[in-house]
Scaffold this motif. Sequence first.
Motif, PDB file in Angstrom:
ATOM      1  N   LEU A  37     -11.473  28.097  36.917  1.00 35.33           N
ATOM      2  CA  LEU A  37     -12.685  27.487  37.462  1.00 35.33           C
ATOM      3  C   LEU A  37     -12.333  26.533  38.598  1.00 35.33           C
ATOM      4  O   LEU A  37     -12.974  26.557  39.658  1.00 35.33           O
ATOM      5  N   LYS A  38     -11.307  25.728  38.407  1.00 37.01           N
ATOM      6  CA  LYS A  38     -10.906  24.773  39.438  1.00 37.01           C
ATOM      7  C   LYS A  38     -10.470  25.487  40.717  1.00 37.01           C
ATOM      8  O   LYS A  38     -10.865  25.097  41.815  1.00 37.01           O
ATOM      9  N   GLU A  39      -9.705  26.544  40.591  1.00 35.68           N
ATOM     10  CA  GLU A  39      -9.266  27.316  41.763  1.00 35.68           C
ATOM     11  C   GLU A  39     -10.468  27.892  42.517  1.00 35.68           C
ATOM     12  O   GLU A  39     -10.512  27.869  43.750  1.00 35.68           O
ATOM     13  N   CYS A  40     -11.419  28.425  41.787  1.00 38.43           N
ATOM     14  CA  CYS A  40     -12.616  29.000  42.400  1.00 38.43           C
ATOM     15  C   CYS A  40     -13.412  27.933  43.146  1.00 38.43           C
ATOM     16  O   CYS A  40     -13.815  28.127  44.296  1.00 38.43           O
ATOM     17  N   LEU A  41     -13.623  26.807  42.518  1.00 36.37           N
ATOM     18  CA  LEU A  41     -14.399  25.731  43.138  1.00 36.37           C
ATOM     19  C   LEU A  41     -13.721  25.200  44.393  1.00 36.37           C
ATOM     20  O   LEU A  41     -14.366  24.999  45.423  1.00 36.37           O
ATOM     21  N   ILE A  42     -12.418  24.991  44.323  1.00 38.37           N
ATOM     22  CA  ILE A  42     -11.678  24.490  45.482  1.00 38.37           C
ATOM     23  C   ILE A  42     -11.767  25.481  46.634  1.00 38.37           C
ATOM     24  O   ILE A  42     -11.974  25.097  47.785  1.00 38.37           O
ATOM     25  N   ALA A  43     -11.662  26.766  46.336  1.00 39.89           N
ATOM     26  CA  ALA A  43     -11.733  27.792  47.381  1.00 39.89           C
ATOM     27  C   ALA A  43     -13.080  27.737  48.091  1.00 39.89           C
ATOM     28  O   ALA A  43     -13.151  27.858  49.320  1.00 39.89           O
ATOM     29  N   HIS A  44     -14.156  27.519  47.363  1.00 37.70           N
ATOM     30  CA  HIS A  44     -15.480  27.499  47.976  1.00 37.70           C
ATOM     31  C   HIS A  44     -15.803  26.166  48.630  1.00 37.70           C
ATOM     32  O   HIS A  44     -16.500  26.134  49.647  1.00 37.70           O
ATOM     33  N   TYR A  45     -15.309  25.083  48.066  1.00 36.67           N
ATOM     34  CA  TYR A  45     -15.569  23.775  48.665  1.00 36.67           C
ATOM     35  C   TYR A  45     -14.854  23.618  50.008  1.00 36.67           C
ATOM     36  O   TYR A  45     -15.261  22.811  50.828  1.00 36.67           O
ATOM     37  N   THR A  46     -13.806  24.381  50.218  1.00 35.84           N
ATOM     38  CA  THR A  46     -13.091  24.314  51.492  1.00 35.84           C
ATOM     39  C   THR A  46     -13.544  25.399  52.462  1.00 35.84           C
ATOM     40  O   THR A  46     -13.010  25.497  53.562  1.00 35.84           O
ATOM     41  N   ASN A  47     -14.541  26.181  52.084  1.00 35.71           N
ATOM     42  CA  ASN A  47     -15.096  27.234  52.929  1.00 35.71           C
ATOM     43  C   ASN A  47     -16.042  26.589  53.949  1.00 35.71           C
ATOM     44  O   ASN A  47     -17.068  26.022  53.575  1.00 35.71           O
ATOM     45  N   PRO A  48     -15.745  26.696  55.256  1.00 35.67           N
ATOM     46  CA  PRO A  48     -16.585  26.043  56.268  1.00 35.67           C
ATOM     47  C   PRO A  48     -18.025  26.571  56.308  1.00 35.67           C
ATOM     48  O   PRO A  48     -18.952  25.808  56.573  1.00 35.67           O
ATOM     49  N   ASP A  49     -18.236  27.845  56.028  1.00 34.52           N
ATOM     50  CA  ASP A  49     -19.596  28.398  56.016  1.00 34.52           C
ATOM     51  C   ASP A  49     -20.423  27.786  54.885  1.00 34.52           C
ATOM     52  O   ASP A  49     -21.588  27.438  55.063  1.00 34.52           O
TER      53      ASP A  49
END
Length: 83
Positions: A37-49
């Motif tokens: 869950l943490k990996e998924c959230l970090i990936a999306h929180y750093t997504n500029p779009d």
Amino acid sequence: MHTKYVFCQMLSEDFTKCCKDSGFLMVVKCRKENSALKECLIAHYTNPDFYEECKMEYLKEREEFRKTGISTKNRLQKLPTSM
């Protein structure tokens, strides 16, 4: 936030279920679910779009609040009916 994105929902549900099933041992038993869950959230929180969409949604809600004085949360709640 009501974005069209529904990231990590399944991982969140898995983590929640694990925690409910594990009780006090969730810290030890749910490490795998927590890490995923943490990996998924970090990936999306750093997504500029995603960031831009969240920013635009926030600015839109802020503008509406400044116009009406009513928050989105309060506006979306149903008004009680009188009898």
